[in-house]
Write a protein that holds these residues in place. Structure first.
Motif, PDB file in Angstrom:
ATOM      1  N   GLY A 194      42.008  60.165  48.353  1.00 37.49           N
ATOM      2  CA  GLY A 194      41.195  61.349  48.131  1.00 37.49           C
ATOM      3  C   GLY A 194      40.429  61.419  46.836  1.00 37.49           C
ATOM      4  O   GLY A 194      39.778  62.423  46.558  1.00 37.49           O
ATOM      5  N   ILE A 195      40.460  60.359  46.004  1.00 35.86           N
ATOM      6  CA  ILE A 195      39.679  60.360  44.776  1.00 35.86           C
ATOM      7  C   ILE A 195      38.274  59.850  45.116  1.00 35.86           C
ATOM      8  O   ILE A 195      38.136  58.741  45.637  1.00 35.86           O
ATOM      9  CB  ILE A 195      40.310  59.464  43.695  1.00 35.86           C
ATOM     10  CG1 ILE A 195      41.767  59.881  43.443  1.00 35.86           C
ATOM     11  CG2 ILE A 195      39.506  59.539  42.406  1.00 35.86           C
ATOM     12  CD1 ILE A 195      41.937  61.295  42.963  1.00 35.86           C
ATOM     13  N   PRO A 196      37.220  60.632  44.858  1.00 36.14           N
ATOM     14  CA  PRO A 196      35.862  60.215  45.238  1.00 36.14           C
ATOM     15  C   PRO A 196      35.468  58.872  44.636  1.00 36.14           C
ATOM     16  O   PRO A 196      35.663  58.624  43.441  1.00 36.14           O
ATOM     17  CB  PRO A 196      34.986  61.349  44.685  1.00 36.14           C
ATOM     18  CG  PRO A 196      35.892  62.532  44.638  1.00 36.14           C
ATOM     19  CD  PRO A 196      37.233  61.985  44.250  1.00 36.14           C
ATOM     20  N   ALA A 197      34.900  58.017  45.471  1.00 29.13           N
ATOM     21  CA  ALA A 197      34.542  56.669  45.042  1.00 29.13           C
ATOM     22  C   ALA A 197      33.483  56.654  43.958  1.00 29.13           C
ATOM     23  O   ALA A 197      33.493  55.780  43.082  1.00 29.13           O
ATOM     24  CB  ALA A 197      34.049  55.854  46.247  1.00 29.13           C
ATOM     25  N   ASP A 198      32.553  57.637  43.997  1.00 31.26           N
ATOM     26  CA  ASP A 198      31.445  57.588  43.043  1.00 31.26           C
ATOM     27  C   ASP A 198      31.874  57.874  41.614  1.00 31.26           C
ATOM     28  O   ASP A 198      31.098  57.675  40.678  1.00 31.26           O
ATOM     29  CB  ASP A 198      30.324  58.536  43.459  1.00 31.26           C
ATOM     30  CG  ASP A 198      30.794  59.979  43.589  1.00 31.26           C
ATOM     31  OD1 ASP A 198      31.998  60.243  43.360  1.00 31.26           O
ATOM     32  OD2 ASP A 198      29.963  60.843  43.914  1.00 31.26           O
ATOM     33  N   GLY A 199      33.116  58.333  41.415  1.00 30.13           N
ATOM     34  CA  GLY A 199      33.592  58.579  40.062  1.00 30.13           C
ATOM     35  C   GLY A 199      34.487  57.491  39.524  1.00 30.13           C
ATOM     36  O   GLY A 199      34.960  57.563  38.384  1.00 30.13           O
ATOM     37  N   LEU A 200      34.733  56.451  40.308  1.00 28.16           N
ATOM     38  CA  LEU A 200      35.628  55.371  39.907  1.00 28.16           C
ATOM     39  C   LEU A 200      34.841  54.100  39.594  1.00 28.16           C
ATOM     40  O   LEU A 200      34.009  53.664  40.402  1.00 28.16           O
ATOM     41  CB  LEU A 200      36.641  55.077  41.017  1.00 28.16           C
ATOM     42  CG  LEU A 200      37.616  56.207  41.364  1.00 28.16           C
ATOM     43  CD1 LEU A 200      38.430  55.841  42.595  1.00 28.16           C
ATOM     44  CD2 LEU A 200      38.538  56.490  40.182  1.00 28.16           C
ATOM     45  N   ARG A 201      35.073  53.517  38.441  1.00 29.00           N
ATOM     46  CA  ARG A 201      34.419  52.275  38.023  1.00 29.00           C
ATOM     47  C   ARG A 201      35.482  51.209  37.814  1.00 29.00           C
ATOM     48  O   ARG A 201      36.436  51.422  37.066  1.00 29.00           O
ATOM     49  CB  ARG A 201      33.639  52.479  36.724  1.00 29.00           C
ATOM     50  CG  ARG A 201      32.621  53.613  36.762  1.00 29.00           C
ATOM     51  CD  ARG A 201      31.410  53.254  37.593  1.00 29.00           C
ATOM     52  NE  ARG A 201      30.377  54.261  37.486  1.00 29.00           N
ATOM     53  CZ  ARG A 201      30.281  55.326  38.276  1.00 29.00           C
ATOM     54  NH1 ARG A 201      31.186  55.515  39.234  1.00 29.00           N
ATOM     55  NH2 ARG A 201      29.312  56.210  38.125  1.00 29.00           N
ATOM     56  N   ALA A 202      35.344  50.072  38.464  1.00 28.26           N
ATOM     57  CA  ALA A 202      36.329  48.994  38.355  1.00 28.26           C
ATOM     58  C   ALA A 202      35.730  47.788  37.651  1.00 28.26           C
ATOM     59  O   ALA A 202      34.594  47.394  37.923  1.00 28.26           O
ATOM     60  CB  ALA A 202      36.826  48.598  39.746  1.00 28.26           C
ATOM     61  N   GLN A 203      36.491  47.216  36.740  1.00 29.96           N
ATOM     62  CA  GLN A 203      36.066  46.008  36.054  1.00 29.96           C
ATOM     63  C   GLN A 203      37.283  45.145  35.756  1.00 29.96           C
ATOM     64  O   GLN A 203      38.427  45.617  35.766  1.00 29.96           O
ATOM     65  CB  GLN A 203      35.350  46.342  34.746  1.00 29.96           C
ATOM     66  CG  GLN A 203      36.246  47.027  33.707  1.00 29.96           C
ATOM     67  CD  GLN A 203      35.556  47.238  32.372  1.00 29.96           C
ATOM     68  OE1 GLN A 203      34.542  46.620  32.104  1.00 29.96           O
ATOM     69  NE2 GLN A 203      36.102  48.102  31.536  1.00 29.96           N
ATOM     70  N   GLY A 204      37.050  43.857  35.484  1.00 31.26           N
ATOM     71  CA  GLY A 204      38.136  42.944  35.150  1.00 31.26           C
ATOM     72  C   GLY A 204      37.821  42.174  33.880  1.00 31.26           C
ATOM     73  O   GLY A 204      36.718  41.666  33.726  1.00 31.26           O
ATOM     74  N   LEU A 205      38.786  42.102  32.983  1.00 28.28           N
ATOM     75  CA  LEU A 205      38.590  41.398  31.709  1.00 28.28           C
ATOM     76  C   LEU A 205      39.443  40.151  31.597  1.00 28.28           C
ATOM     77  O   LEU A 205      39.436  39.490  30.548  1.00 28.28           O
ATOM     78  CB  LEU A 205      38.908  42.338  30.535  1.00 28.28           C
ATOM     79  CG  LEU A 205      38.032  43.590  30.413  1.00 28.28           C
ATOM     80  CD1 LEU A 205      38.464  44.411  29.200  1.00 28.28           C
ATOM     81  CD2 LEU A 205      36.559  43.218  30.308  1.00 28.28           C
ATOM     82  N   GLY A 206      40.176  39.830  32.633  1.00 27.39           N
ATOM     83  CA  GLY A 206      41.014  38.648  32.557  1.00 27.39           C
ATOM     84  C   GLY A 206      42.050  38.781  31.447  1.00 27.39           C
ATOM     85  O   GLY A 206      42.700  39.811  31.302  1.00 27.39           O
ATOM     86  N   ALA A 207      42.161  37.735  30.616  1.00 28.96           N
ATOM     87  CA  ALA A 207      43.140  37.734  29.520  1.00 28.96           C
ATOM     88  C   ALA A 207      42.505  38.108  28.183  1.00 28.96           C
ATOM     89  O   ALA A 207      43.099  37.884  27.123  1.00 28.96           O
ATOM     90  CB  ALA A 207      43.796  36.361  29.425  1.00 28.96           C
TER      91      ALA A 207
END
Length: 245
Positions: A194-207
């Motif tokens: 139920g958390i709106p997708a347009d407010g979520l930002r995903a990123q990856g920084l590895g190590a």
């Protein structure tokens, strides 16, 4: 397409729009009455009330929570989550008050970070686990994700960053890709809760950013971090057909 066919399509579209507006006008107040009744039960004893209209009097599925300044942050989070979980509610926000802002400033904690602190508190004791070298979330982490979603609901309408991290073992590019995929998997899981997708930002920084005090290859560096970047509330909208909020 022939002219008369185009005309029929246009007319059909107009009729559909008119019927939709008529349905909203007829059922909107009834839907809101049910949400208001549910919110009263959910907020009983908290000193908080939910207002399902904006400053112009428009009915909205995104209520403003008023009161509860004496409640602790976890109690406020539970109250907001209880209202946000009601059928038809599209998200909630707290009314900003001088007293609440003063308390936050005095404590040295911006109001926008309340959700972030709640999530960090959840993840101190437990972690979101994944299958080995995979972005597949361990089914045992379902309960943790439920709690994280509940803690984030009061900040719905803002921007919430999810950052994936790995330890230093393995290939550099592979670690970045894996951490990004895991952050995306958590984002998908939260959207499903139920958390709106347009407010979520995903990123990856590895190590790239190990936990302070840990060796880069320590497995404890494998984690998902949450950051509330902004806390801009959802803009109230006229009542529409309830759906996943």
């Amino acid at each position: 397409m022939r002219p008369y066919s185009i005309a029929l399509v246009v007319v059909g579209g107009l009729i559909t729009a008119v019927l939709a507006l008529a349905s909203t006008a007829a059922h909107g107040p009834q839907l809101l009455a049910g949400m208001e009744q549910g919110s009263q039960a959910a907020l009983a004893g908290t000193g908080v009330r939910a207002v399902f209209s904006d400053r112009n009097g428009w009915l909205t599925r995104h209520p403003t929570l008023i009161g509860g300044s004496a409640l602790s942050d976890p109690a406020r989070a539970r109250a907001a989550a209880a209202v946000a979980a009601l059928p038809g509610v599209g998200g909630v926000r707290w009314q900003v008050t001088r007293a609440r802002t003063a308390l936050a400033v005095e404590a040295g904690v911006p109001a926008s970070l309340h959700c972030q602190q709640d999530v960090e508190g959840i993840l101190k004791a437990r972690t979101i686990r994944f299958a080995e070298a995979s972005a597949a979330i361990d089914p045992a982490s379902s309960e943790v994700l439920d709690e994280v979603a509940a803690a984030l609901r009061p900040c719905v309408g803002g921007i919430i960053a999810l950052t994936g991290h790995t330890d230093a073992g393995g290939d550099l590019r592979g670690n970045v890709a894996l951490s990004r995929a895991r952050a995306q998997a958590v984002r998908t899981a939260l959207v499903g809760r139920g958390i709106p997708a347009d407010g979520l930002r995903a990123q990856g920084l590895g190590a790239e950013r190990p936990v302070e005090g840990l060796e880069p290859d320590d497995a404890a560096n494998r984690r998902i971090e949450f950051s509330v970047i902004t806390s801009v509330p959802l803009q109230p909208t006229p009542v529409d057909t309830p759906g996943p909020g």
